[in-house]
Design an enzyme around this catalytic site. Structure first.
Site, short mmCIF file in Angstrom:
data_model
loop_
_atom_site.label_atom_id
_atom_site.label_comp_id
_atom_site.label_asym_id
_atom_site.label_seq_id
_atom_site.Cartn_x
_atom_site.Cartn_y
_atom_site.Cartn_z
N ASP A 174 13.08 -6.46 -15.71
CA ASP A 174 13.57 -6.07 -14.38
C ASP A 174 13.59 -7.23 -13.40
O ASP A 174 14.39 -7.25 -12.48
CB ASP A 174 12.77 -4.89 -13.81
N CYS A 196 0.82 -1.21 0.00
CA CYS A 196 0.00 0.00 0.00
C CYS A 196 0.85 1.26 0.00
O CYS A 196 2.08 1.20 0.04
CB CYS A 196 -0.92 0.03 1.22
N CYS A 255 14.04 -1.85 1.81
CA CYS A 255 13.69 -2.85 0.80
C CYS A 255 14.33 -2.53 -0.55
O CYS A 255 14.02 -1.50 -1.16
CB CYS A 255 12.17 -2.91 0.65
N SER A 298 8.52 -1.01 -17.20
CA SER A 298 9.29 -0.79 -15.98
C SER A 298 10.78 -1.04 -16.16
O SER A 298 11.60 -0.52 -15.41
CB SER A 298 8.75 -1.66 -14.84
N CYS A 317 8.45 -12.72 0.77
CA CYS A 317 8.65 -11.56 1.64
C CYS A 317 7.54 -11.55 2.68
O CYS A 317 6.39 -11.84 2.38
CB CYS A 317 8.60 -10.27 0.82
#
Length: 509
Positions: free
Chosen positions: A401, A11, A291, A338, A437
Site C-alpha cells: 500500500d 489517536c 486526509c 493492509s 505531515c
C-alpha cells in the site's frame, strides 16, 4: 506497509451517551466506550483513557499500553455514569508518558470538562505561548492540553445566561484551523467537533435495541424528541456514540447515522443530537482537506468515509494501479495484510489470479524475548513464512500500500526469491511519500523517506526487485473520488500534502 515502517496515526476518540429512552439502563456506557476504543486500537497503542459522568461527578481511569490491558472488569465497574468519552493515543506532540494520556479533565466555572483530541495543531507553538501569556500553567507537552485550556476561556459575547459551550468552542476554532476532531464532555452533554478543513474523521452512530432488526431501525419509528436529528431518533434508540471511525459499530449494537461535517459543532444530550453551528473556512471557495492516507492505510477497511467503504476504495486503488502499471505475471499477491484489497483489485482487473505467497506469524511482535544478533538479522524471516509451493518458478506481482523507508519490502523480496520466485514485481497502491505531515500523522523526516533518496528504478535495484511502479497521484485521486456520492459534498477536498508538499494552510513554525 509493515508495522515497522514508522508511519503511525496520532489517536482515536470515542464518546457514548445513554438516551432517556433507556429506563432499564441497558447501555453500560463504560463498557461501550471500552469496546469502541478496542475498535480504534489501530489508531494508537501507547495509552488509553475513559472519563464518565454520573450527573454528579466525573470518574476516570487511564493507563499505558493496549485498551484490553488497561480496562479490566474492575476498572469498568469503577466508571459509572450515563455519558462518557474515551481516547486511545499514539504521541505526536508530547512524550509517551502517563501525564499526556487523554482525555484531559479540568475544572471550569461551569463544572468539570473532559476533552479527547485526534489530530495535531499546526500552530500549537503560538497557541501554547498565548495560553502561557494569559497566566495559565500547562503541565504537559501535548497540544491537546492547549485546546483544553482554550476551552476554559469565557467567549467575547459573555455568558449572561449560564454556560455557553458552543461559544467557547467557536472561540477556540477561530484560533486554529486544523487539525482536530474533538469529543468534549461537560456536566450536561457531549460535543463532537471537527475542524473546518475536515482533516480528521469523526462520525455519529445510534445504539439500538438489539431486539429490533437493523433494517427496521434504519427506517425509523416515532420521533420521540422534536428539535433533534430525526434520522437517528426513534423508539428503538437507546443512546448514541461518537467515533473517529464507524468500524466496530456492529460489535456494540450501533448503526451509522452520519459523519460530523467539517467545521461542525454537534451537541449530544440524553434527548438526541443536533447541529449547533458550522464554522466555515476563511476562503469559502477552498475545498475541505480530508486526509487521503485514511483511505490508503490508516483506517480500518470496514470504516465508512464520505459515503463509501474504505475497503472498496482500496480495491479501486488496485484496479487503477493495474491500469497504470500492468505486468506479465502468473500471480498477484500482497504484503499481509493492509494491501490485500488493492491486490484483489489488481487481480480482478487483470485476470491474473490472486495467490497468497506469505503467511504471517502474529506473535513475533508480541514476545518479550529480545532476539539475539543472529535472530535480529533474520528480521522478516521471523515474521513471515514463504508459501513456496504457490509461487516457485513463477513471476509474482507483489502489491504494497505504501513504501516509507523500504526497510521491510527489501527483505520480503529477498525471501521470495530465495524460496524460488522467478521474478518479483512490486506495485505500490499509492504515490511515493516525500513530505512529512504536521496534522496528526507521524511521518518520518524528508531525509528518512526512501522516495527522496532514489528513483523507483534505483530502489528496485537496491531491493532486488525486477521492477517497482507507484500509483500516480492522479490515479489515487480518481480511485478515492470516483465512489463518493454527490450527496457527500465536494469531491476535490483531500489533503495530499505528504505526497506533493501542498499543505492546506501555511505552516506556523
Amino acid at each position: 506497509m509493515s508495522d515497522e515502517s514508522g508511519l503511525t496515526h496520532a489517536c482515536g476518540v470515542f464518546a457514548c451517551i445513554r438516551a432517556d429512552g433507556d429506563p432499564l439502563e441497558e447501555i453500560d456506557v463504560a463498557s461501550i466506550i471500552s469496546l469502541g476504543l478496542v475498535s480504534l486500537q489501530h489508531r494508537g497503542q501507547e495509552s488509553a483513557g475513559i472519563v464518565t459522568n454520573d450527573g454528579k461527578q466525573f470518574h476516570q481511569h487511564k493507563g499505558m499500553g493496549l485498551v484490553n490491558h488497561i480496562f479490566q472488569e474492575q476498572h469498568i465497574k469503577s466508571l459509572p455514569g450515563h455519558m462518557g468519552i474515551g481516547h486511545t493515543r499514539y504521541s505526536t506532540a508530547g512524550a509517551s508518558e502517563l501525564v499526556n494520556c487523554q482525555p484531559f479533565v479540568v475544572d471550569t466555572i461551569h463544572g468539570h470538562m473532559a476533552v479527547g483530541h485526534n489530530g495535531e495543531l499546526v500552530n500549537a507553538k503560538a497557541l501554547r505561548k498565548k495560553v502561557l501569556m494569559q497566566g495559565t500553567g500547562l503541565s504537559t507537552g501535548s497540544d491537546s492540553e492547549v485546546i483544553t485550556q482554550l476551552l476554559t476561556a469565557t467567549p467575547p459575547c459573555g455568558e449572561p445566561d449560564g454556560a455557553n459551550w458552543p461559544g467557547r468552542i467557536y472561540q477556540m476554532m477561530q484560533l486554529t484551523q486544523l487539525s482536530y476532531s474533538l469529543v468534549i464532555m461537560t456536566q450536561d452533554c457531549i460535543y463532537a467537533v471537527r475542524d473546518p478543513h475536515g482533516n480528521r474523521p469523526l462520525c455519529i452512530g445510534k445504539l439500538r435495541n438489539l431486539n429490533d432488526s437493523p433494517e427496521l431501525s434504519r427506517l425509523g419509528g416515532e420521533v420521540i424528541h422534536s428539535g433533534y436529528d430525526s434520522d437517528c431518533i426513534d423508539d428503538s434508540t437507546l443512546g448514541w456514540v461518537v467515533s473517529s471511525e464507524s468500524c466496530g459499530f456492529h460489535s456494540f449494537g450501533a448503526s451509522m447515522c452520519r459523519e460530523v461535517k467539517p467545521g461542525e459543532i454537534v451537541e449530544l444530550t440524553t434527548k438526541g443530537f443536533k447541529s449547533m453551528r458550522i464554522v466555515s473556512l476563511p476562503d469559502p471557495e477552498k475545498p475541505m482537506s480530508f486526509c487521503i492516507f485514511e483511505y490508503v492505510y490508516f483506517a480500518r477497511p470496514d470504516s465508512m468515509f464520505e459515503g463509501q467503504m474504505v475497503y472498496s476504495v482500496r480495491q479501486q486503488c488496485g484496479k487503477q494501479l493495474a491500469i497504470e502499471a500492468p505486468v506479465e505475471a502468473e500471480l498477484v499477491s500482497t504484503v499481509p495484510e493492509s494491501a490485500t484489497p488493492a491486490a484483489l483489485g489488481y487481480s480482478l482487473h487483470t485476470g491474473i489470479p490472486y495467490v497468497e505467497v506469505l503467511t504471517k506469524n502474529r506473535y513475533v511482535g508480541r514476545t518479550f524475548i529480545q532476539p539475539s544478533n543472529r535472530l535480529r538479522k533474520l528480521g522478516v524471516a521471523r515474521k513471515f513464512g514463504p508459501l513456496s509451493m504457490n509461487f516457485k518458478g513463477k513471476r509474482v506481482v507483489l502489491i504494497d500500500d505504501s513504501i516509507v523507508r523500504g526497510n521491510t519490502i527489501g527483505p520480503i523480496v529477498k525471501l521470495l526469491k530465495q524460496a524460488g520466485a522467478k521474478e518479483v514485481h512490486i506495485r505500490v497502491a499509492s504515490p511515493p511519500l516525500k513530505h512529512p505531515c504536521y496534522m496528526g500523522i507521524n511521518i518520518p523526516t524528508r531525509e528518512e523517506l526512501i522516495a527522496n533518496k532514489m528513483s523507483a528504478d534505483e530502489l528496485a535495484k537496491q531491493l532486488g526487485a525486477d521492477s517497482i511502479i507507484y500509483l500516480t497521484l492522479e490515479g489515487l485521486l480518481t480511485a478515492v473520488q470516483s465512489g463518493i456520492p454527490s450527496s457527500a459534498g465536494k469531491k476535490d477536498g483531500h489533503c495530499t500534502a505528504c505526497l506533493n508538499g501542498q499543505y492546506p494552510v501555511e505552516l506556523d513554525w
